[in-house]
Motif scaffolding. Structure first.
Motif, mmCIF file in Angstrom:
data_model
loop_
_atom_site.group_PDB
_atom_site.id
_atom_site.type_symbol
_atom_site.label_atom_id
_atom_site.label_comp_id
_atom_site.label_asym_id
_atom_site.label_seq_id
_atom_site.Cartn_x
_atom_site.Cartn_y
_atom_site.Cartn_z
ATOM 1 N N ALA A 298 0.832 -1.208 0.000
ATOM 2 C CA ALA A 298 0.000 0.000 0.000
ATOM 3 C C ALA A 298 0.867 1.259 0.000
ATOM 4 O O ALA A 298 0.457 2.300 -0.509
ATOM 5 N N ILE A 299 2.074 1.137 0.547
ATOM 6 C CA ILE A 299 2.999 2.272 0.615
ATOM 7 C C ILE A 299 4.031 2.208 -0.508
ATOM 8 O O ILE A 299 4.434 3.227 -1.057
ATOM 9 N N GLY A 300 4.455 0.991 -0.863
ATOM 10 C CA GLY A 300 5.496 0.828 -1.873
ATOM 11 C C GLY A 300 6.847 1.256 -1.327
ATOM 12 O O GLY A 300 7.079 1.275 -0.125
ATOM 13 N N ASP A 301 7.721 1.659 -2.216
ATOM 14 C CA ASP A 301 9.041 2.194 -1.861
ATOM 15 C C ASP A 301 9.340 3.317 -2.844
ATOM 16 O O ASP A 301 10.213 3.209 -3.706
ATOM 17 N N PRO A 302 8.562 4.419 -2.747
ATOM 18 C CA PRO A 302 8.664 5.491 -3.747
ATOM 19 C C PRO A 302 10.060 6.100 -3.878
ATOM 20 O O PRO A 302 10.435 6.532 -4.965
ATOM 21 N N ASP A 303 10.843 6.097 -2.812
ATOM 22 C CA ASP A 303 12.202 6.650 -2.891
ATOM 23 C C ASP A 303 13.093 5.829 -3.810
ATOM 24 O O ASP A 303 14.122 6.305 -4.282
ATOM 25 N N ASN A 304 12.682 4.591 -4.061
ATOM 26 C CA ASN A 304 13.461 3.696 -4.923
ATOM 27 C C ASN A 304 12.681 3.239 -6.147
ATOM 28 O O ASN A 304 12.955 2.177 -6.711
ATOM 29 N N LYS B 233 5.744 -7.999 -8.183
ATOM 30 C CA LYS B 233 5.907 -7.173 -9.385
ATOM 31 C C LYS B 233 7.111 -6.242 -9.315
ATOM 32 O O LYS B 233 7.435 -5.565 -10.283
ATOM 33 N N ILE B 234 7.796 -6.196 -8.163
ATOM 34 C CA ILE B 234 9.001 -5.370 -8.041
ATOM 35 C C ILE B 234 10.106 -6.029 -8.857
ATOM 36 O O ILE B 234 10.229 -7.254 -8.883
ATOM 37 N N SER B 235 10.939 -5.210 -9.508
ATOM 38 C CA SER B 235 12.018 -5.781 -10.322
ATOM 39 C C SER B 235 12.974 -6.607 -9.460
ATOM 40 O O SER B 235 13.162 -6.332 -8.271
ATOM 41 N N ASP B 236 13.576 -7.617 -10.069
ATOM 42 C CA ASP B 236 14.437 -8.547 -9.346
ATOM 43 C C ASP B 236 15.719 -7.895 -8.825
ATOM 44 O O ASP B 236 16.352 -8.424 -7.921
ATOM 45 N N ASP B 237 16.094 -6.736 -9.380
ATOM 46 C CA ASP B 237 17.315 -6.088 -8.912
ATOM 47 C C ASP B 237 17.065 -5.071 -7.789
ATOM 48 O O ASP B 237 17.991 -4.439 -7.292
ATOM 49 N N TRP B 238 15.807 -4.952 -7.359
ATOM 50 C CA TRP B 238 15.467 -4.082 -6.227
ATOM 51 C C TRP B 238 16.102 -4.647 -4.963
ATOM 52 O O TRP B 238 16.249 -5.857 -4.811
ATOM 53 N N CYS C 172 16.565 -4.053 -0.442
ATOM 54 C CA CYS C 172 16.016 -3.472 0.778
ATOM 55 C C CYS C 172 16.558 -2.055 0.940
ATOM 56 O O CYS C 172 17.775 -1.851 0.884
ATOM 57 N N PRO C 173 15.690 -1.064 1.145
ATOM 58 C CA PRO C 173 16.165 0.315 1.268
ATOM 59 C C PRO C 173 16.936 0.585 2.560
ATOM 60 O O PRO C 173 17.601 1.601 2.682
ATOM 61 N N VAL C 174 16.870 -0.330 3.521
ATOM 62 C CA VAL C 174 17.565 -0.121 4.790
ATOM 63 C C VAL C 174 18.940 -0.783 4.793
ATOM 64 O O VAL C 174 19.948 -0.155 5.109
#
Length: 53
Positions: A16-22, A32-37, A39-41
């Protein structure tokens, strides 16, 4: 949509929030997130996430 948690640092991906910074817009299912994504932390790969219930 399921939430997924990073097995390394515990950060939770909420679709619901996603990861808009990335570049992941809100409403994007984890599958559906690309495989090269990563963890932002901690930078862990998508393979290091598990579904939460």
């Amino acid at each position: 949509m399921k939430k997924f948690k990073c097995d390394v640092c515990g950060w939770e991906y909420n679709p619901a929030i996603g990861d808009p910074d990335n570049g992941v817009v809100p409403g994007t299912p984890f599958e559906k997130i690309s495989d090269d994504w990563t963890c932002p932390v901690c930078g862990a790969s998508k393979e290091d996430f598990s579904p939460t219930e």
